[in-house]
Design an enzyme around this catalytic site. Sequence first.
Site, mmCIF file in Angstrom:
data_model
loop_
_atom_site.group_PDB
_atom_site.id
_atom_site.type_symbol
_atom_site.label_atom_id
_atom_site.label_comp_id
_atom_site.label_asym_id
_atom_site.label_seq_id
_atom_site.Cartn_x
_atom_site.Cartn_y
_atom_site.Cartn_z
ATOM 1 N N ASP A 28 17.540 -4.893 9.521
ATOM 2 C CA ASP A 28 17.606 -4.060 8.314
ATOM 3 C C ASP A 28 18.005 -2.626 8.668
ATOM 4 O OD1 ASP A 28 17.490 -3.595 5.591
ATOM 5 O OD2 ASP A 28 15.342 -3.200 5.561
ATOM 6 N N GLY A 31 0.819 -1.199 0.000
ATOM 7 C CA GLY A 31 0.000 0.000 0.000
ATOM 8 C C GLY A 31 0.852 1.246 0.000
ATOM 9 N N VAL A 76 2.027 5.143 2.157
ATOM 10 C CA VAL A 76 2.165 5.876 3.418
ATOM 11 C C VAL A 76 1.772 7.325 3.143
ATOM 12 C CG1 VAL A 76 3.712 6.607 5.275
ATOM 13 C CG2 VAL A 76 4.060 4.375 4.167
ATOM 14 N N LYS A 101 0.338 4.487 7.502
ATOM 15 C CA LYS A 101 0.638 3.410 6.551
ATOM 16 C C LYS A 101 -0.669 2.673 6.255
ATOM 17 C CE LYS A 101 4.432 0.944 7.003
ATOM 18 N NZ LYS A 101 5.410 -0.091 7.461
#
Length: 491
Positions: free
Chosen positions: A139, A29, A31, A46
Amino acid sequence: MEGTSGWESLAAALSNYKLGRTLGFGAFGIVKEGRHKFSGIKVAIKILERHFINDLDDEKVKREINIMRLLSHPHIVRLYEVIETRPAIFVIMEYMDSGELFYHITEKGRLEEAEALHFIQQIISGVESCHLHKVVHRDIKPENLLLDSKGNVKVADFGLANIMRDGHFHQTSCGSHNYAAPEVISGSLYAGPEIDIWSCGVVLYALLSGTLPFDDGIVSVLHSKIKSGIFACPSYLSLGARDLIKRMLIVDQVKRISIPEIYKHPWFQIDLPKYIAVNLVNTPWCEKEIDIPVLEEMGVLGFNVQEVIASLNKSLQNQATVTYSMLLTRSLNSHGYDNDNLQESLSPKSMERREVYVRPIPPVHGNWVLGFKSSASPHETMRHVFALLKFLNVRWKKIGSYNIKCMWKPAVRSYTVPMRVHKLTLREDTTWNAPIKSSLKEKFSLYEDVKFEIQLYRANADSYVLDWQRVSGTPFLFMELCARFHACVIA
């Protein structure tokens, strides 16, 4: 959101927010910028559209949300609330005015050491909080480190994060290649904190030099460079900065510096803010103490103060607690973290930084996990472990320098434990008697082989822990083998 009904559903779900411009796009999707109608505070929303999410992705999304709910720290992007509807999931988060640290580095090139140190102190503080809450980020990179208008950095994007469990090791190769630790790109087992520390080391190098320590357009060549651990530190860096980078980018994860050791590093301690120098986990940021000025502000906004307090005590997610969380975050961001009010709120106990942690120790579902401590060097410890496993008729296969898979097929025989073997002290003349042998012979015939894994990891600067995890076979026999090993080793 497809169609008119989709946007109507979105508007109904986000009735407490006014939507603004699109900030970015993701796999599931977008933000968008938003504004909370009651407090006027900007947020990032989000929007995860369910028709893009399969069952596997759904688990990942739930895990990311649950992880963000765990974390409450001034250098971790704040999760305010999650709104779930049939067409979409809306994740309402803290809005960061100044974007990614990546763009800051791109615009300025290499930073002055004072600014780079300011950032890495805050990053390490946020990452430490993750680890203390049993979360490994996996990450860490400048794109996932966001800046606010006051130049403070916060850890974001927990899409690849996972929960750490004692005795459970990860093997997933994830994250960006340039920031990934050697054990990650090699597909080896890793506990978690050590790979975040490596990534932070790469970030620190990038902050100070404007380049990457390991870089190549060909992935295989890049991986070879990372596995070698060979890189050049610019000569203009101070000796302290160079030393810390080199200790964070050690290929051997057992020898790699830990976060408690980073805090003790002389370069890292330069102008280290008090709120970072102490353990911030139990401060009012975690909302365990109600902030009176924020509560008074809520009264001005028309909230019933007693109802707000009741909702906070019950840990409810409603309009009152979400508004309180936003106002509290804005208050702490505005007044700064290293102020007198924050220092006064720290109890003497919270002023003591935690020193002993590498991996968390919650219960492991379905498996037995045991550990043995050693003060010998990693190589010495493993050498003696191999000698004892051979003596106990255990077969093994090396997965890494400090990780082995083992199989034990119980043998029915009398044996005598030998005397001392260097640093692992063995008890002498321990012979099983006939009744015990007879009893065990009957039991052994009922059970299959025992398979287990052994991993050595650093507990602190002076000692290591040998972690045992049963993979298959009966718990009785696994405990029997551990008892035999323990009979040989006097900790």
